[in-house]
Design a protein around this motif. Structure first.
Motif: not given
Length: 887
Positions: A128, A159, A181
């Motif tokens: 992430c 992301g 994210s």
């Protein structure tokens, strides 16, 4: 897990970065720089055995050397190191980690989760970008820039999209409370984020970018809880995905994944939009205009062209323009030039001075029937836009939630737009954007209404014979088949309360078909019966309107030849013969059900017939259904307009259609082996409904049933009869149909009893609040009522106990109240004992509550049952005490 330890993730007191690096462009260097530049106030500890110092910060070689366990750890080290690091920091006392590392794979990811589980350590990621809490100066990410502080939370599965939104939003001055994210969502997922953000004081609206959803019941429960508190707006990617697959029924083919997800978002009270621009536009609208309940729009403008553009946009969006009241028209006649538009849109003419704007807006504010007002202005040399904004702002503020604005242009109107926005009036850049926003508001309102519906135990009429239906299914499965014959499918529907046309099954020869037709009476329909043929009309296996014996024989011979040519490998089992149904005003519908790979059982309604896929007029809903939900489902189709009647066609019997939808919902709940069902066509007219054809596929492996519903339905099994004061009373979960009964119960209570229960007196209760009390999410909350017959013979609520469970199922907060005249007679103890049994069955750890110190009767009840009381000496009588019972 759900929200446990997420505070350590979003509001840590200290942070360690494993894999911190001085190497420019590396993830470790970017994260460390972002944390320091964003202004995080707590200690930041770089960890990397290769370095002793990075940019003036001392570096620790390993976790064991850290001065104390950090609240949050950010990991950007190679994949094989991650599980071991998680185990180390968890053992040290860290409770949250962000794993930025990509490429862990299934085995390492599982090892990572196994290492975290004993310590209840929460993990964001892996793979992430990270997260941000701008208000705290927290940028634990490797994004290229920082975020502005605001009140919008944005959670993204992508992301890359998060960084794009971050860049885009900064140029528009949009701020965030949280940016997240999720990455691969090994632990923290959308359900967890919705649970956390629902009660996050920093967040007033939640924005989601979703590509896929796991744990649908968890997601739906969290989404429904969050959407009750604040707007939740979703961009769901994948509308053009390959959700449509081959299936045994039209329903199975039509109920593709995106249409089901769309239905789930609607049912959860959220709003779905198509683009990122709409995402933020919807957030702005719901923040400043959510309280507007107008169904129609009035447009006032100083330019006819702008008004026409707004009116066109309204027509395309299905937004109605308000009809001006005669008194308002007379008032505008006296105020505006003779050449004004005399209708809606209201063109006040391009040379309008400030006074004309003020007078027109005042006239509309004084007319409640004018609904929402779209204030359109194009800049002119006659009067400054700022002067108009300053003069009209007080009027707009006097009637909050009624005015939305569009200041056409750029720099010339920028200050006027800012004046309106600062006053809380939503401002849009184009007429189309403003109208689209108003349309979204209507959709959001309708979705919120669906959120308040929690289907009860309403049974379609006539009552289903579930036992007979189960015997039919068992017989088919015992024969080694999955597809029911047409006759079996119709027998199943008939057992479950759906009217069907009588059907006679005969051998595959013309004489038997003709004999059956003679007995039934003409005209008849003849259809092929084959376990290998699902869609009979595709192979010429249907003949209609056969009016005599010869016609039946000829049709049978021809049909056998045609089917054998078109499907040479198919086994022909016979014919069905049924009377032709003559209903000149009938509409052909389709009602069906299938199993979605994610959300489980789904129900479909739409326009039926052989061209059902081509017409694509359908709506999908998640069960369980009640009448309001079924009615809303029908309203989303084009055929719904035809059902209302037109020309010489009277309105169809909509109640009969709703009965069928509810019956199908109950079939999916009560028949776990039911895999696919099609009723097509289902004829409906003013006299009612009748199913002409049906297809059913069953499965030896259960795929339906209430346990597989994405939304938990009314738990009938929790109803029980108890004895109280030598009379039987019913203890059962509350249900939506109890709204009127519950209102009477609350109205009967003494104000002092209400104060003891909710700590202040209430004379009235809003309908929306009453709906929240009776229409609950049984996955998260439970309310039991004690019910007996009143003096008039109608059901009467004697008392109620309610408990709301936290998302981790650790604590359930309870409250209890009984009729004022029944206090002290054991009813409260009976109700509370039932709630305790229920909470224990759900695995809840504690039952907790707050009781006024002066509420002696409740405190005595709590002590008698075994609650622990947190009593403090010398506390005032109006203070509350915490009570808790370990379960």
């Amino acid at each position: 897990m759900s929200i446990r330890n997420l505070d350590h993730l979003f509001e840590p007191a200290s942070i360690a970065v494993f894999g911190a690096s001085p190497r420019t462009g590396s993830v470790g260097a970017t994260v460390l720089r972002n944390l320091r530049e964003a202004g995080f106030a707590g200690p930041i500890h770089p960890v990397n055995p290769k370095y002793r110092e990075i940019d003036g910060l001392g570096v620790f070689a390993r976790a064991a050397e850290l001065p104390s366990a950090p609240d949050l750890v950010v990991i950007c080290t190679p994949p094989p190191t991650v599980p071991g690091l998680i185990g180390e920091i968890g053992a040290a006392g860290t409770r949250a980690a962000i794993v930025l590392t990509a490429g862990l794979g299934k085995a390492l990811t599982q090892q990572m989760l196994d290492a975290a589980r004993p310590h209840l350590l929460r993990i964001l990621g892996p793979n992430c970008i990270g997260l941000m809490t701008p208000k705290l100066g927290l940028n634990a990410s490797f994004a290229h820039t920082h975020a502005l502080a605001g009140e919008l939370a944005f959670v993204s599965q992508s992301g890359a999209l998060l960084t794009a939104v971050l860049d885009w939003s900064k140029t528009r001055g949009i701020g965030f409370s949280r940016l997240v994210s999720l990455g691969e969502r090994a632990d923290v997922d959308f359900g967890d984020m919705l649970d956390y953000l629902a009660s996050d004081a920093r967040t007033r609206a939640i924005l989601l970018y979703i590509e896929s959803i796991e744990s649908p019941r968890k997601f739906m429960s969290a989404a429904r809880a969050a959407a009750r508190n604040k707007p939740v707006i979703v961009v769901k990617a994948g509308r053009a995905g390959s959700g449509v697959q081959a299936a045994a029924s039209h329903t199975g083919a039509l109920a593709g994944s995106d249409i089901v997800i769309d239905s789930a978002i609607r049912r959860a009270g959220m709003l779905r939009v198509d683009t990122l621009q709409e995402l933020f536009m919807a957030a702005e609208t719901l923040a400043h205009f959510r309280g507007n309940n107008s169904e129609c729009l009035t447009i006032m403008t100083n330019g006819g062209g702008a008004g026409v553009m707004a009116a066109d946009a309204a027509a395309l969006c299905g937004v109605a323009l308000c009809e001006l009241a005669p008194a308002t028209t007379e008032r505008l006649d006296a105020l505006l030039p003779a050449t004004w538009s005399k209708g809606n849109p209201i063109d006040i003419i391009g040379d309008a001075p400030v006074e004309r704007y003020v007078g027109t807006l005042q006239a509309l504010m004084d007319d409640a029937a004018a609904g929402a007002v779209l204030f359109l202005h194009a800049p002119t040399a006659i009067v400054r836009s700022e002067d108009i904004a300053c003069a009209c702002t007080p009027l707009a503020q006097q009637a909050p939630k009624r005015v939305m604005s569009c200041w056409l242009g750029g720099a010339t109107v920028a200050s006027a737009r800012a004046i309106f926005q600062d006053a809380g009036v939503p401002a849009y850049e184009t007429p189309e954007e403003a109208v689209r926003a108003f349309s979204m508001l209507g959709t959001y309102r309708r979705n919120q209404a669906l959120l308040l519906e929690a289907p009860g135990t309403t049974v379609a009429s006539p009552a289903p014979d579930i036992d007979a239906a189960r015997r039919l299914i068992a017989t088919v499965l015992a024969s080694g088949r999955e597809m029911m014959t047409e006759a079996e499918a119709k027998a199943l529907l008939q057992a479950c309360g759906v009217p069907v046309v009588s059907t006679c099954v005969v051998a595959a020869n013309a004489d038997d078909a003709a004999a059956a037709a003679d007995e039934i009476g003409y005209p008849v329909a003849l259809k092929i019966v084959s376990r290998d043929i699902t869609h009979k009309s595709d192979v010429g296996g249907v003949a209609l309107d056969l009016c005599n014996t010869g016609a039946v024989r000829d049709a049978a011979h021809t049909m056998l030849e045609r089917v054998r040519a078109a499907a040479s490998r198919a086994t022909i089992d016979g014919f069905t013969v049924q009377p032709m149904v003559r209903r000149p005003h009938a509409q052909e519908l389709i009602v069906g059900a299938s199993i979605d790979s994610l959300f489980g059982p789904v129900i479909l309604f739409g326009q039926g017939g052989t061209a059902v896929e081509v017409l694509a007029d359908r709506a999908v809903a998640l069960p369980p259904l009640n009448r309001p939900l079924a009615r809303e489902m029908v309203s989303r189709t084009r055929v719904a307009r035809l059902l209302g009647g037109y020309r010489d066609h009277p309105a169809a019997n909509l109640d009969a259609v709703l009965d069928v939808l509810i019956a199908v919902s109950q079939m999916m709940g009560g028949l776990p082996e039911l895999a696919e069902l099609d009723i097509n066509p289902l004829l409906v007219d003013e006299a009612g409904v009748i199913a002409l054809d049906a297809r059913v596929r069953v499965s030896a492996k259960p795929c339906a049933g209430e346990d597989r519903f994405a939304i938990r339905c009314y738990p009938t099994q929790l109803e029980e009869t108890a004895s109280w004061e030598d009379q039987p009373i019913l203890l059962r979960p509350i249900r939506p149909e109890d709204e009127e009964q519950h209102a009477e119960f609350l109205a009967s209570l003494d104000p002092e009893d209400i104060r003891m229960r909710i700590f202040y007196s209430r004379r009235t209760i809003e309908r929306t609040e009453l709906a929240r009390l009776t229409q609950i999410d049984y996955e998260r909350e439970m309310a039991f009522i004690a019910q007996a017959s009143g003096p008039d013979g109608k059901p009467r609520t004697l008392g109620t106990v309610r408990a709301v469970t936290d998302p981790d199922n650790n604590d359930a907060e309870f409250a209890i109240i009984v009729r004022s005249e029944l206090k002290g007679r054991g009813l409260g103890q009976l109700l509370l004992a039932k709630m305790i049994r229920y909470a224990r069955s759900r695995g809840t750890k504690r039952l907790v509550g707050s009781v006024l110190r002066e509420n002696d009767s409740m405190l005595k009840l709590a002590r008698d049952i075994g609650f622990e009381l947190d009593e403090r000496e010398g506390a005032p009588a109006d203070e509350t005490l915490d009570v808790a019972l370990a379960l």
